[in-house]
Design a protein around this motif. Sequence first.
Motif, mmCIF file in Angstrom:
data_model
loop_
_atom_site.group_PDB
_atom_site.id
_atom_site.type_symbol
_atom_site.label_atom_id
_atom_site.label_comp_id
_atom_site.label_asym_id
_atom_site.label_seq_id
_atom_site.Cartn_x
_atom_site.Cartn_y
_atom_site.Cartn_z
ATOM 1 N N THR A 71 -0.062 -3.241 -13.030
ATOM 2 C CA THR A 71 0.867 -3.347 -11.827
ATOM 3 C C THR A 71 2.214 -4.328 -12.472
ATOM 4 O O THR A 71 3.470 -3.994 -11.662
ATOM 5 N N HIS A 104 4.932 -1.869 -13.445
ATOM 6 C CA HIS A 104 5.573 -1.192 -12.278
ATOM 7 C C HIS A 104 6.395 -2.150 -11.628
ATOM 8 O O HIS A 104 7.293 -1.686 -11.102
ATOM 9 N N GLN A 118 6.252 13.174 -10.457
ATOM 10 C CA GLN A 118 7.408 12.552 -11.073
ATOM 11 C C GLN A 118 8.321 13.474 -11.422
ATOM 12 O O GLN A 118 9.471 13.131 -11.535
ATOM 13 N N ILE A 148 6.494 2.389 -5.402
ATOM 14 C CA ILE A 148 5.761 2.208 -6.653
ATOM 15 C C ILE A 148 4.920 1.058 -6.926
ATOM 16 O O ILE A 148 3.896 1.003 -7.103
ATOM 17 N N SER A 172 1.059 0.620 -6.598
ATOM 18 C CA SER A 172 0.221 -0.041 -7.639
ATOM 19 C C SER A 172 -0.509 -1.240 -7.165
ATOM 20 O O SER A 172 -1.484 -1.373 -7.787
ATOM 21 N N GLU A 210 1.553 7.029 -6.940
ATOM 22 C CA GLU A 210 1.254 5.660 -7.823
ATOM 23 C C GLU A 210 -0.330 5.242 -7.624
ATOM 24 O O GLU A 210 -0.853 5.165 -8.726
ATOM 25 N N TRP A 241 -2.054 7.720 -9.847
ATOM 26 C CA TRP A 241 -1.907 7.410 -11.246
ATOM 27 C C TRP A 241 -2.717 5.970 -11.697
ATOM 28 O O TRP A 241 -3.464 6.169 -12.800
#
Length: 424
Positions: free
Chosen positions: A143, A146, A235, A268, A272, A331, A334
């Motif tokens: 994190t 990000h 993305q 994002i 995250s 996010e 991911w």
Amino acid sequence: MFSLSRGRINLGLSSLAFTISSAGSVLLHIVFALVIYKETNSGLITSVFISLQWLPTLLVILYRSDWDHGMDPIKRWYLLDLLSAALTLPLLFFIDDSNYMAIVLLLLVRGIVDQINRINKTVCARIIFPEDKTSQYASFMQTGYHVGIGLAAVAGIFMLRELDLKFVIWLDVLTFVASALLMMCAKKASKVELPMSKARQALKQRISEYAGALKQDGRLLFCAMLPPMTATFFQGTYSVLQPIFPIQYLGLDTSAVSASYILASVAIVVGSFGFSFFNKQYKIFEKSFKHVHRLIISLSILAVITYILCVWTTNPLISAVAFTLMILLFEFLWMAGYVGIVAFAPNGQLGSVFGISFAIGCILASIVVTVSGALLDLTENNYVLVIGLFMGIYLAVIGWAKTASSKEADTENSSDTAQEASLS
């Protein structure tokens, strides 16, 4: 009662180091890209520069993806940061003469060093965090990366006219040095031992081991699919839409494009952090993997719906809300894949599994960027059709991964349950 254990100290040091170094690097790339385009007015030169964010990943994997061996990854982290700082400094000698060939080559080499360290940082998670907290702390550390990207994007938008290129170069150098100094304070907090140095394997052999690891553990297969697939289909498409959709479809001005980058940065960071806190609370990877399947499939469907709504509606506010939710969910997905890789990758193969998965995402995303632009031209900017096509492919791939991993995951979970029963 809260106490500062070695694991928590390492979490603070590594997260801050990751945030600082990523913010400096991304800000440099943003400023450089705009300066290069302004001075050359060449889309080709600018696109070559932008590709430096993708190409180093491929080059690193072609050479080596297995970094779970040899040097202490903490030491490797801060030495690579210092090397990145040293490779950034020479840029100062070439910007006055606009020697873009030298600039591109320097940034390419530095990008390779950064990508090696990106893999090494994932490997480092198993060393600097306690074994029972590795996946949880790794998500917070990631994190930090990000957060750095978000800070750089917002700074680039609001301060661009006031930022001198030489200042940004020096700032980037200092961020790498600061990151290195922070990691010099980190110490090992687990009993995990990395193998001794080993000879570099051929790419074919590493790919074979990667495929074997995924085939052996269905949970790892499903998690390893998430970062490359979400990066490719979400993305890889929205990065094409951002500069053109608000103006061409919604009829807004360029300020809406800047606003979209701010919304993306916020989403994002929230996505995250959201997954990190969710994982801390529910420890989902320590439970039956059926819960992971249900969560990922449900959120994937929701992400697809919000994305299609974003490009279908003509209402700017609804589109902006849907766009923000889509990126937040992307996010979250991911991060779920990333933490799953950390949790399930075999010892000695974490770096290789993450590195190859990350490289696959970079390669496919760069292809989808090109294909998306071509399809928009062919369909006369039919955003719903183009995005719907890619979202359909994404859901099909995730559905296949779920089906392919279910049997192996159930077998693995049954084995774990039996082992726990025998111990008790």
